[in-house]
Motif scaffolding. Structure first.
Motif, mmCIF file in Angstrom:
data_model
loop_
_atom_site.group_PDB
_atom_site.id
_atom_site.type_symbol
_atom_site.label_atom_id
_atom_site.label_comp_id
_atom_site.label_asym_id
_atom_site.label_seq_id
_atom_site.Cartn_x
_atom_site.Cartn_y
_atom_site.Cartn_z
ATOM 1 N N LYS A 58 0.830 -1.203 0.000
ATOM 2 C CA LYS A 58 0.000 0.000 0.000
ATOM 3 C C LYS A 58 0.865 1.254 0.000
ATOM 4 O O LYS A 58 0.538 2.248 -0.679
ATOM 5 N N ARG A 59 1.972 1.221 0.734
ATOM 6 C CA ARG A 59 2.876 2.372 0.719
ATOM 7 C C ARG A 59 3.486 2.558 -0.675
ATOM 8 O O ARG A 59 3.628 3.696 -1.147
ATOM 9 N N ARG A 60 3.836 1.433 -1.326
ATOM 10 C CA ARG A 60 4.385 1.533 -2.684
ATOM 11 C C ARG A 60 3.346 2.102 -3.659
ATOM 12 O O ARG A 60 3.687 2.888 -4.554
ATOM 13 N N ILE A 61 2.102 1.697 -3.473
ATOM 14 C CA ILE A 61 1.041 2.223 -4.339
ATOM 15 C C ILE A 61 0.918 3.732 -4.176
ATOM 16 O O ILE A 61 0.841 4.485 -5.153
ATOM 17 N N HIS A 62 0.918 4.175 -2.925
ATOM 18 C CA HIS A 62 0.827 5.624 -2.675
ATOM 19 C C HIS A 62 2.037 6.350 -3.266
ATOM 20 O O HIS A 62 1.882 7.427 -3.878
ATOM 21 N N GLN A 63 3.207 5.787 -3.107
ATOM 22 C CA GLN A 63 4.407 6.428 -3.657
ATOM 23 C C GLN A 63 4.336 6.509 -5.183
ATOM 24 O O GLN A 63 4.678 7.541 -5.775
ATOM 25 N N ARG A 64 3.883 5.417 -5.798
ATOM 26 C CA ARG A 64 3.788 5.411 -7.269
ATOM 27 C C ARG A 64 2.778 6.438 -7.757
ATOM 28 O O ARG A 64 3.060 7.221 -8.671
ATOM 29 N N PHE A 65 1.608 6.448 -7.135
ATOM 30 C CA PHE A 65 0.584 7.396 -7.571
ATOM 31 C C PHE A 65 0.967 8.838 -7.232
ATOM 32 O O PHE A 65 0.626 9.759 -7.986
ATOM 33 N N ASP A 66 1.678 9.036 -6.133
ATOM 34 C CA ASP A 66 2.136 10.391 -5.807
ATOM 35 C C ASP A 66 3.129 10.886 -6.861
ATOM 36 O O ASP A 66 3.064 12.044 -7.298
ATOM 37 N N ALA A 67 4.062 10.000 -7.253
ATOM 38 C CA ALA A 67 5.049 10.382 -8.280
ATOM 39 C C ALA A 67 4.352 10.638 -9.614
ATOM 40 O O ALA A 67 4.683 11.604 -10.321
ATOM 41 N N GLU A 68 3.392 9.779 -9.960
ATOM 42 C CA GLU A 68 2.649 9.983 -11.202
ATOM 43 C C GLU A 68 1.880 11.298 -11.176
ATOM 44 O O GLU A 68 1.854 12.032 -12.169
ATOM 45 N N LEU A 69 1.273 11.582 -10.030
ATOM 46 C CA LEU A 69 0.468 12.791 -9.933
ATOM 47 C C LEU A 69 1.326 14.045 -10.092
ATOM 48 O O LEU A 69 0.926 15.006 -10.756
ATOM 49 N N ALA A 70 2.522 14.024 -9.485
ATOM 50 C CA ALA A 70 3.420 15.165 -9.639
ATOM 51 C C ALA A 70 3.798 15.364 -11.104
ATOM 52 O O ALA A 70 3.829 16.493 -11.611
ATOM 53 N N GLN A 71 4.076 14.262 -11.800
ATOM 54 C CA GLN A 71 4.416 14.355 -13.221
ATOM 55 C C GLN A 71 3.210 14.794 -14.043
ATOM 56 O O GLN A 71 3.330 15.630 -14.948
ATOM 57 N N LEU A 72 2.042 14.226 -13.729
ATOM 58 C CA LEU A 72 0.840 14.572 -14.478
ATOM 59 C C LEU A 72 0.473 16.041 -14.326
ATOM 60 O O LEU A 72 0.025 16.677 -15.293
ATOM 61 N N ARG A 73 0.640 16.575 -13.149
ATOM 62 C CA ARG A 73 0.326 17.992 -12.959
ATOM 63 C C ARG A 73 1.181 18.878 -13.855
ATOM 64 O O ARG A 73 0.693 19.874 -14.400
ATOM 65 N N GLN A 74 2.436 18.508 -14.017
ATOM 66 C CA GLN A 74 3.290 19.258 -14.933
ATOM 67 C C GLN A 74 2.823 19.089 -16.377
ATOM 68 O O GLN A 74 2.793 20.061 -17.147
ATOM 69 N N LEU A 75 2.475 17.849 -16.746
ATOM 70 C CA LEU A 75 2.021 17.597 -18.117
ATOM 71 C C LEU A 75 0.695 18.289 -18.402
ATOM 72 O O LEU A 75 0.499 18.853 -19.491
ATOM 73 N N TRP A 76 -0.215 18.253 -17.435
ATOM 74 C CA TRP A 76 -1.499 18.928 -17.627
ATOM 75 C C TRP A 76 -1.301 20.431 -17.786
ATOM 76 O O TRP A 76 -1.940 21.068 -18.620
ATOM 77 N N ALA A 77 -0.417 20.994 -16.953
ATOM 78 C CA ALA A 77 -0.147 22.437 -17.049
ATOM 79 C C ALA A 77 0.442 22.788 -18.419
ATOM 80 O O ALA A 77 0.052 23.793 -19.033
ATOM 81 N N ALA A 78 1.379 21.979 -18.895
ATOM 82 C CA ALA A 78 1.965 22.229 -20.216
ATOM 83 C C ALA A 78 0.918 22.094 -21.307
ATOM 84 O O ALA A 78 0.913 22.858 -22.280
ATOM 85 N N GLN A 79 0.026 21.119 -21.150
ATOM 86 C CA GLN A 79 -1.030 20.918 -22.144
ATOM 87 C C GLN A 79 -1.972 22.120 -22.176
ATOM 88 O O GLN A 79 -2.360 22.582 -23.254
ATOM 89 N N ARG A 80 -2.339 22.624 -20.997
ATOM 90 C CA ARG A 80 -3.217 23.795 -20.945
ATOM 91 C C ARG A 80 -2.541 25.019 -21.548
ATOM 92 O O ARG A 80 -3.166 25.807 -22.262
ATOM 93 N N ALA A 81 -1.239 25.169 -21.259
ATOM 94 C CA ALA A 81 -0.513 26.311 -21.812
ATOM 95 C C ALA A 81 -0.453 26.235 -23.331
ATOM 96 O O ALA A 81 -0.625 27.245 -24.029
ATOM 97 N N ALA A 82 -0.205 25.032 -23.857
ATOM 98 C CA ALA A 82 -0.148 24.871 -25.306
ATOM 99 C C ALA A 82 -1.510 25.121 -25.937
ATOM 100 O O ALA A 82 -1.610 25.728 -27.009
ATOM 101 N N ALA A 83 -2.579 24.656 -25.266
ATOM 102 C CA ALA A 83 -3.924 24.855 -25.806
ATOM 103 C C ALA A 83 -4.303 26.330 -25.810
ATOM 104 O O ALA A 83 -4.963 26.816 -26.728
ATOM 105 N N SER A 84 -3.887 27.061 -24.778
ATOM 106 C CA SER A 84 -4.219 28.485 -24.710
ATOM 107 C C SER A 84 -3.551 29.274 -25.821
ATOM 108 O O SER A 84 -4.074 30.285 -26.291
#
Length: 227
Positions: A185-211
């Motif tokens: 369960k700790r590994r799952i949280h760590q994996r999803f936390d790392a993914e979420l940090a990366q996704l937030r950057q990707l989502w922000a870049a995607q929004r910036a490109a779309a704008s």
């Protein structure tokens, strides 16, 4: 007279045909002493530097680089492999980013999958806890039989002693399993936390490109506005 002229022409013809043709390619370079060298083949004194190749008119056709030593060629090949590996790594990273964003278009979708992964672990942990409860009930039965041998447990039958040992080992095994699932369960949280940090950057870049792709809204002129 005509015969003499023909004979003279006949004598001159082989000489005329023997005239050398100009080379199709001319190699030229400046060697390490600053001397310009020209030849009809690659120049040995310029193997360590660039050579220009000219046609018969003097126009440059192409250039050839310096000839590398075996050690230099090996080093260049190693460098090329590293660059190819780095390009492949970057391409794979970009591919994974695209897959990640396609799988999780927003944070809510990512949270749903995190919770689903945790639920699966909780389900197998519930099975392990139920098994421990069953083993505890069994242990009470065994302890009831051992009550007769309380004063001298060594006199208990081997079968009963073996049941105690097996029960203890089964409980310990389930406890180890629960500990491993807590770590999972700790590994799952760590994996999803790392993914979420990366996704937030990707989502922000995607929004910036779309704008940047959205054209500015033109100013609307009301019907009563003066021309």
């Amino acid at each position: 007279m005509a015969g003499a002229t023909a004979a003279a022409l006949g004598l001159l013809s082989p000489v005329a045909w023997a005239q050398p043709k100009p080379p199709q390619e001319v190699y030229t370079c400046i060697d390490k002493t600053g001397r310009r060298i020209t030849a009809d083949r690659p120049i040995a004194d310029c193997v360590d530097r660039e050579q220009r190749i000219l046609d018969h008119t003097g126009a440059e056709r192409r250039r050839i680089g310096p000839t590398l030593t075996e050690h230099e060629r090996a080093a260049l090949e190693v460098q090329r492999r590293k660059e190819a590996q780095e390009r492949a790594r970057i391409a794979e990273e970009r591919r994974r980013e695209r897959v990640l964003m396609a799988r999780y278009p927003d944070e809510a979708a990512h949270q749903v999958e995190r919770e689903a992964a945790l639920v699966q672990v909780d389900e197998v942990m519930a099975v392990a806890r139920k098994r421990i409860q069953e083993l505890q009930v069994e242990r009470k039965r065994i302890d009831g039989e051992m009550e007769f041998y309380r004063r001298d447990p060594l006199k208990a039958p081997m079968k009963l002693q073996r049941q105690i040992a097996e029960n203890d080992e089964a409980v310990a095994e389930q406890q180890r399993f629960l500990t491993a699932q807590d770590q999972e369960k700790r590994r799952i949280h760590q994996r999803f936390d790392a993914e979420l940090a990366q996704l937030r950057q990707l989502w922000a870049a995607q929004r910036a490109a779309a704008s940047q792709l959205v054209p500015p809204q033109s100013t609307l002129v009301s019907p009563g506005a003066s021309r």
